[in-house]
Write an enzyme that holds these catalytic residues in place. Structure first.
Site, short mmCIF file in Angstrom:
data_model
loop_
_atom_site.label_atom_id
_atom_site.label_comp_id
_atom_site.label_asym_id
_atom_site.label_seq_id
_atom_site.Cartn_x
_atom_site.Cartn_y
_atom_site.Cartn_z
CE LYS A 56 39.29 48.28 40.72
NZ LYS A 56 39.50 47.32 40.08
NE ARG B 99 34.62 44.67 43.52
CZ ARG B 99 36.03 44.89 43.75
NH1 ARG B 99 36.47 45.95 44.99
NH2 ARG B 99 36.21 44.13 42.49
NE ARG C 149 45.45 40.90 38.06
CZ ARG C 149 44.71 41.72 37.90
NH1 ARG C 149 45.14 42.87 38.58
NH2 ARG C 149 43.57 41.17 38.16
NE ARG D 104 43.54 38.51 42.08
CZ ARG D 104 43.13 40.01 41.57
NH1 ARG D 104 43.65 41.02 41.58
NH2 ARG D 104 41.68 39.73 41.77
NE ARG E 210 38.05 39.64 39.03
CZ ARG E 210 39.38 39.41 38.79
NH1 ARG E 210 39.75 38.32 38.29
NH2 ARG E 210 39.93 40.23 38.70
P1 AP5 Z 1 45.93 46.18 38.46
O1 AP5 Z 1 46.17 47.76 38.21
O2 AP5 Z 1 45.50 44.62 38.86
O3 AP5 Z 1 44.27 46.60 37.93
P2 AP5 Z 1 42.89 46.26 39.08
O4 AP5 Z 1 41.92 47.54 38.45
O5 AP5 Z 1 43.65 46.71 40.58
O6 AP5 Z 1 42.48 44.95 38.64
P3 AP5 Z 1 41.97 43.73 39.70
O7 AP5 Z 1 41.44 42.43 38.89
O8 AP5 Z 1 43.06 44.03 40.85
O9 AP5 Z 1 40.63 44.67 40.74
P4 AP5 Z 1 39.34 43.32 40.79
O10 AP5 Z 1 38.67 44.64 41.19
O11 AP5 Z 1 38.58 43.23 40.06
O12 AP5 Z 1 40.25 42.61 41.48
P5 AP5 Z 1 39.94 43.53 43.72
O13 AP5 Z 1 41.09 42.36 44.18
O14 AP5 Z 1 39.63 44.82 44.31
O15 AP5 Z 1 46.02 45.76 36.39
C1 AP5 Z 1 45.94 44.86 35.79
C2 AP5 Z 1 46.67 44.67 34.72
O16 AP5 Z 1 46.67 45.35 34.09
C3 AP5 Z 1 48.17 44.31 35.48
O17 AP5 Z 1 48.69 43.07 34.93
C4 AP5 Z 1 48.65 45.40 34.96
O18 AP5 Z 1 50.29 45.15 34.67
C5 AP5 Z 1 48.35 46.30 34.21
N1 AP5 Z 1 48.08 47.08 33.60
C6 AP5 Z 1 48.03 48.11 34.71
N2 AP5 Z 1 47.23 49.72 33.66
C7 AP5 Z 1 48.32 49.41 33.11
C8 AP5 Z 1 48.03 49.87 31.57
N3 AP5 Z 1 47.60 51.42 31.78
N4 AP5 Z 1 48.06 49.75 30.31
C9 AP5 Z 1 48.14 48.21 29.93
N5 AP5 Z 1 48.60 47.91 30.97
C10 AP5 Z 1 48.47 48.09 32.51
O19 AP5 Z 1 39.26 41.97 43.73
C11 AP5 Z 1 38.63 40.53 43.48
C12 AP5 Z 1 37.38 39.90 44.03
O20 AP5 Z 1 37.45 40.18 46.39
C13 AP5 Z 1 36.68 41.21 43.89
O21 AP5 Z 1 35.86 40.15 42.69
C14 AP5 Z 1 35.43 39.94 44.84
O22 AP5 Z 1 34.93 38.94 44.76
C15 AP5 Z 1 35.55 40.41 46.29
N6 AP5 Z 1 35.88 41.94 47.17
C16 AP5 Z 1 36.81 42.97 47.09
N7 AP5 Z 1 36.41 44.46 47.37
C17 AP5 Z 1 34.88 43.58 47.47
C18 AP5 Z 1 34.03 44.61 48.05
N8 AP5 Z 1 33.95 45.86 48.32
N9 AP5 Z 1 32.99 43.63 47.93
C19 AP5 Z 1 33.08 43.08 48.10
N10 AP5 Z 1 33.65 42.09 47.01
C20 AP5 Z 1 34.87 42.69 46.88
#
Ligand code: AP5
Length: 210
Positions: A11, A86, A124, A157, A168
């Site tokens: 994402k 979410r 990552r 992270r 997660r």
């Molecule tokens: P990356 O692009 O970083 O993936 P992502 O989907 O953004 O992953 P996140 O881990 O950031 O998502 P998340 O939803 O768990 O975390 P968030 O920060 O939102 O890619 C991942 C890896 O894969 C990278 O190394 C990349 O290089 C690689 N990659 C990408 N594309 C690829 C491909 N095509 N092929 C191979 N490799 C690839 O949330 C974190 C925490 O915050 C949550 O757990 C929660 O506690 C809190 N939080 C955030 N938003 C909310 C909400 N709305 N409500 C409640 N809690 C929330």
């Protein structure tokens, strides 16, 4: 536009590209929470232990953050939401925040099976300053632990360990997949295969938006 997908589905990677392509802000609730933790704010203090465990921060807190962020002038022409909504409560509230007078939301779900997720996330690395995303195998920084873009330190992270990733994923299946169903029922959902090179996934996303 909204990105939905399991942790590590790409994402953030794809939202950053789309943000540059369309000239609208990339709004990542995860990044906003991590900034709050780094700055030592009250929000950060509350969110840090919840995030480290792989659980979701409360709807009330998240809705407040997004409401304030979307009210800023740079979001007026459009925005790319990454990580929000979410839960169903967040999705319903977002409808009332954006109202019915603008362009309809486009919702993009990245499809990546669970077994590919753990490897993506545990390898990552993220820039501690500009947020650039790397992967130790697919897209490593040119120099170990140094961001290619801004020269700051590249780190893992706090929630990128296997135990937190599994929690997660569980939260995604239980609380976020119903959000995809919510938008599907409104005929707003586009599903995109998230497996394959980053450029190919981006092309699929562009096609799905055409
Ligand atoms: P990356 O692009 O970083 O993936 P992502 O989907 O953004 O992953 P996140 O881990 O950031 O998502 P998340 O939803 O768990 O975390 P968030 O920060 O939102 O890619 C991942 C890896 O894969 C990278 O190394 C990349 O290089 C690689 N990659 C990408 N594309 C690829 C491909 N095509 N092929 C191979 N490799 C690839 O949330 C974190 C925490 O915050 C949550 O757990 C929660 O506690 C809190 N939080 C955030 N938003 C909310 C909400 N709305 N409500 C409640 N809690 C929330």
């Amino acid at each position: 536009m909204i990105f939905i997908g399991p942790p590590g589905s790409g994402k953030g990677t794809q939202a950053k590209r789309l943000s540059e392509r369309f000239g609208v802000p990339h709004i990542s609730t995860g990044d906003m929470l991590r900034e709050a933790i780094a700055e030592g704010t009250e929000l950060g203090r509350q969110a840090a232990p919840i995030m480290a465990e792989g659980k979701l921060v409360s709807d009330d807190l998240m809705i407040g953050i997004i409401k304030d962020r979307l009210a800023r002038p740079d979001a007026a022409p459009g925005f790319i939401l990454d990580g929000f909504p979410r839960t169903l409560v967040q999705a319903e509230k977002l409808d009332t925040i954006v109202g019915n007078d603008g362009e309809p939301l486009r919702v993009l779900q990245l499809l990546v099976p669970d077994d590919a997720i753990v490897r993506r996330i545990t390898l990552r690395r993220t820039c501690s300053s500009c947020g650039a995303i790397y992967h130790l195998e697919n897209n490593p920084p040119a120099s170990d632990s140094v961001c290619d873009r801004c020269g700051a330190e590249v780190i893992a992270r706090a929630d990128d360990n296997e135990e937190a990733v599994r929690k997660r994923l569980e939260a995604f299946h239980r609380q976020t997949l119903p959000v995809a169903t919510f938008y599907k029922a409104k005929s707003l959902l586009r599903e995109v295969d998230g497996i394959g090179p980053v450029d190919e996934v981006f092309e699929r996303i562009e096609k799905s938006l055409a």
